[in-house]
Design an enzyme around this catalytic site. Structure first.
Site, PDB file in Angstrom:
ATOM      1  N   GLY A  21      32.129  38.498  28.588  1.00 44.27           N
ATOM      2  CA  GLY A  21      32.775  39.757  28.230  1.00 44.27           C
ATOM      3  C   GLY A  21      33.651  40.224  29.363  1.00 44.27           C
ATOM      4  O   GLY A  21      33.941  39.471  30.303  1.00 44.27           O
ATOM      5  N   GLY A  22      34.071  41.496  29.282  1.00 45.14           N
ATOM      6  CA  GLY A  22      34.994  42.014  30.274  1.00 45.14           C
ATOM      7  C   GLY A  22      34.397  42.130  31.661  1.00 45.14           C
ATOM      8  O   GLY A  22      35.112  42.075  32.658  1.00 45.14           O
ATOM      9  N   MET A  23      33.076  42.304  31.761  1.00 52.11           N
ATOM     10  CA  MET A  23      32.444  42.470  33.070  1.00 52.11           C
ATOM     11  C   MET A  23      32.077  41.139  33.709  1.00 52.11           C
ATOM     12  O   MET A  23      31.872  41.075  34.917  1.00 52.11           O
ATOM     13  CB  MET A  23      31.201  43.345  32.947  1.00 52.11           C
ATOM     14  CG  MET A  23      31.496  44.786  32.564  1.00 52.11           C
ATOM     15  SD  MET A  23      30.004  45.802  32.575  1.00 52.11           S
ATOM     16  CE  MET A  23      29.660  45.861  34.327  1.00 52.11           C
ATOM     17  N   GLY A  24      31.968  40.091  32.909  1.00 46.54           N
ATOM     18  CA  GLY A  24      31.588  38.801  33.471  1.00 46.54           C
ATOM     19  C   GLY A  24      31.008  37.897  32.407  1.00 46.54           C
ATOM     20  O   GLY A  24      31.195  38.121  31.208  1.00 46.54           O
ATOM     21  N   VAL A  26      27.487  35.422  31.102  1.00 44.82           N
ATOM     22  CA  VAL A  26      26.044  35.247  31.168  1.00 44.82           C
ATOM     23  C   VAL A  26      25.730  33.769  30.934  1.00 44.82           C
ATOM     24  O   VAL A  26      26.226  33.167  29.983  1.00 44.82           O
ATOM     25  CB  VAL A  26      25.313  36.115  30.126  1.00 44.82           C
ATOM     26  CG1 VAL A  26      23.803  35.921  30.243  1.00 44.82           C
ATOM     27  CG2 VAL A  26      25.674  37.584  30.303  1.00 44.82           C
ATOM     28  N   ASP A 136      25.534  52.016  27.913  1.00 43.54           N
ATOM     29  CA  ASP A 136      26.288  51.048  27.106  1.00 43.54           C
ATOM     30  C   ASP A 136      25.409  50.558  25.948  1.00 43.54           C
ATOM     31  O   ASP A 136      25.267  49.360  25.724  1.00 43.54           O
ATOM     32  CB  ASP A 136      26.763  49.880  27.966  1.00 43.54           C
ATOM     33  CG  ASP A 136      27.859  49.064  27.282  1.00 43.54           C
ATOM     34  OD1 ASP A 136      28.540  49.614  26.400  1.00 43.54           O
ATOM     35  OD2 ASP A 136      28.022  47.880  27.616  1.00 43.54           O
TER      36      ASP A 136
END
Length: 522
Positions: A21-24, A26, A136
């Site tokens: 996703g936008g944050m990183g 997994v 979130d």
């Protein structure tokens, strides 16, 4: 850049990608010393090099690691590797609620949706009791698993990595970053105002709506439209889409999605209890593990700045309380300071009246919205407000060009995800599931005139004619006899704006097509 398989992060050997996703991203990682596999989230370089974010990551990582609840994904470890932050968490094999409720689907049974929201609510109440916000809450963070031979579906809330202590006044919004997903964010979160546990409850309500309807509460591809919906528009009604849901449930959801946090439920337990009563006529929600909440509820909440009132304490909730309004005790804050009231909204409109850039660093990335986009957002929101008859109706749109004036096939169907379909969704409609792209299929879809029939169920069929006519005469039988309300236009500016999408198309269609649709439906 994704990590290659076999790479080592914090001692974990990367086995495969679980998601991104936008944050990183997994990854599934092999524990360095134990015979188990964990989920390893590696944040992107932009966040990892932000000193403020790194400091909060360390500060809040310690808080998240202290959570121990059966409905919360455990945080095991965290650190930095080659300049990038990482966090190791419990791996939950299975799926998530977002995948189980794909966009446009209404197939999730209310009992299953209630079970998922109830289990997530228990985890949230537990965290709120410990003065920790998630910030979130969304279906993609509701992990679902039947692993371990359990009789029922296990639900765990993931991604407390962006959690925030209620006692921490440092927030990423201070530097222009917004950590949340706009589709589920509360009005006060979108406006950069102080947050408490009721912001998470708002997001839980949005998630419940998505599980039941297959669509977000304020669906749009334009973030500014979504933002204005959360801040200004009334809560959507589930029953406009799900006719098998009791009308009483709309009232429950409206309270969870109240614009002001002071008008919402004070705990997830209250929310789920009332939702269950509306859906089933009985209550089965058990108190969160760890004992009842102490006197004063999850934690005290300060009033809006400038009211001069002392901090409020919240009434204690009990299983015997079945009809009372469990809101804060003490004097009511002045109405002028609530985020959903008219003065706050007028300030919001003033902010949108000048050229602006809405920078929203959401989980899926950073979105920049120009002032022109904000202007369209206001116009689309106005259409939805002025035409409630559009709300929730299923629509499909078609181009009819028998003379091939535009050089393409004579009959085509607009597909979901196209700018045209998104426009119709933005003004309140729900685009027909039957006209979703097949894989990488591009819109529009070519249709056979002789054998074509409109796929059911569809409430409204819109036909854009390029042969200079505006009536039903001469239409293919599949369109003329469609089991739906038929809106036909041959207005050249409207047809051109619809076929060749541009920055001016929305405004042209609001002027040329929206009145015809309204006339047909009223």
């Amino acid at each position: 850049m994704p990590l290659p398989l076999g790479a080592v992060v914090g001692g974990y050997r990367i086995l495969r990608v679980l998601g991104s996703g936008g944050m990183g991203s997994v990854y599934l990682g092999q524990h360095p010393s134990l015979p188990r596999q964990d989920a390893v989230k590696v944040l992107n370089e932009q966040l990892s090099t932000d000193r403020e974010f790194r400091a909060r990551f360390e500060r809040e990582g310690r808080l998240a690691a202290g959570l121990d609840h059966p409905n919360i994904v455990s945080v095991y470890n965290r650190g930095a590797e080659d300049g990038r932050l990482w966090i190791a968490m419990q791996y939950v094999p299975g799926t998530d609620a977002a995948r189980e409720s794909p966009q446009g689907s209404t197939t999730m049974h209310p009992l299953r949706a209630l079970h998922i929201i109830s289990e997530v609510g228990k985890g949230l109440d537990y965290a709120h009791y410990r003065r920790l916000l998630h910030r979130d809450v969304k279906p993609a963070n509701f992990l679902l698993s039947r692993a371990g031979g359990e009789a029922g579906e296990r639900v765990l809330l993931a991604d407390f990595g962006v959690a925030k202590s209620t006692e921490d006044d440092q927030d990423l919004t201070a530097t222009g970053k917004f950590v949340a997903t706009v589709a589920y964010a509360s009005p006060e979160q979108l406006l950069g105002q102080p947050l408490d546990h009721r912001s998470d409850i708002y997001s839980l309500g949005c998630s419940f709506y998505r599980l039941l309807t297959g669509r977000n509460p304020y669906p749009s591809a334009v973030p500014a439209v979504v933002l204005m919906g959360h801040v200004h528009e009334p809560p959507p009604r589930v029953t406009s889409i799900r006719h098998d849901i009791a009308p009483e449930f709309d009232n429950v959801l409206a309270k969870a999605l109240a614009k002001s946090p002071y008008d919402r439920y004070n705990s997830c337990q209250e929310f789920v209890r009332d939702a269950e009563a509306a859906l089933l006529g009985r209550m089965q929600y058990r108190a969160p593990e760890g004992g009842p909440l102490p006197q004063g509820g999850p934690f005290p909440v300060s009033p809006p700045a400038g009211t001069g009132n002392p901090p409020y304490l919240f009434a204690r909730h009990s299983e015997e309380s079945t009809g009372a309004d469990h809101r804060r005790t003490g004097p009511d804050p002045e109405v002028r300071d609530r985020p959903g009231n008219s003065r706050t909204w007028r300030r919001m409109l003033i902010a949108f009246a000048v050229p602006i850039v809405v920078a929203l660093a959401v989980v899926v990335g950073v979105v920049l919205v120009s002032s022109a986009g904000s202007k369209d957002a206001g116009a689309l929101a106005a259409v939805r407000s002025q035409h409630p008859e559009f709300s929730g109706k299923v629509v499909a749109a078609f181009n009819y060009d028998p003379g091939r004036v535009h050089g393409g096939p004579p009959l085509t169907a607009i597909l979901a995800g196209s700018p045209q379909a998104e426009f119709l969704s933005d003004i309140g409609f729900r685009y027909a599931d039957a006209y979703r792209p097949d894989g990488d299929e591009e819109s529009p879809r070519t249709l056979p005139i002789a054998s074509f029939r409109v796929a059911e169920p569809v409430d409204v069929v819109i036909v854009l004619r390029s042969d200079g006519q505006s009536g039903w005469g001469g239409l293919p039988e599949g369109l003329a006899k469609a089991p739906a309300r038929l809106v036909v236009t041959g207005d050249e500016p409207s047809v051109g704006a619809f076929r060749e999408w541009s920055a001016d198309s929305a405004a042209d269609l609001i002027d040329g097509v929206v009145p015809k649709i309204s006339e047909t439906l009223t």
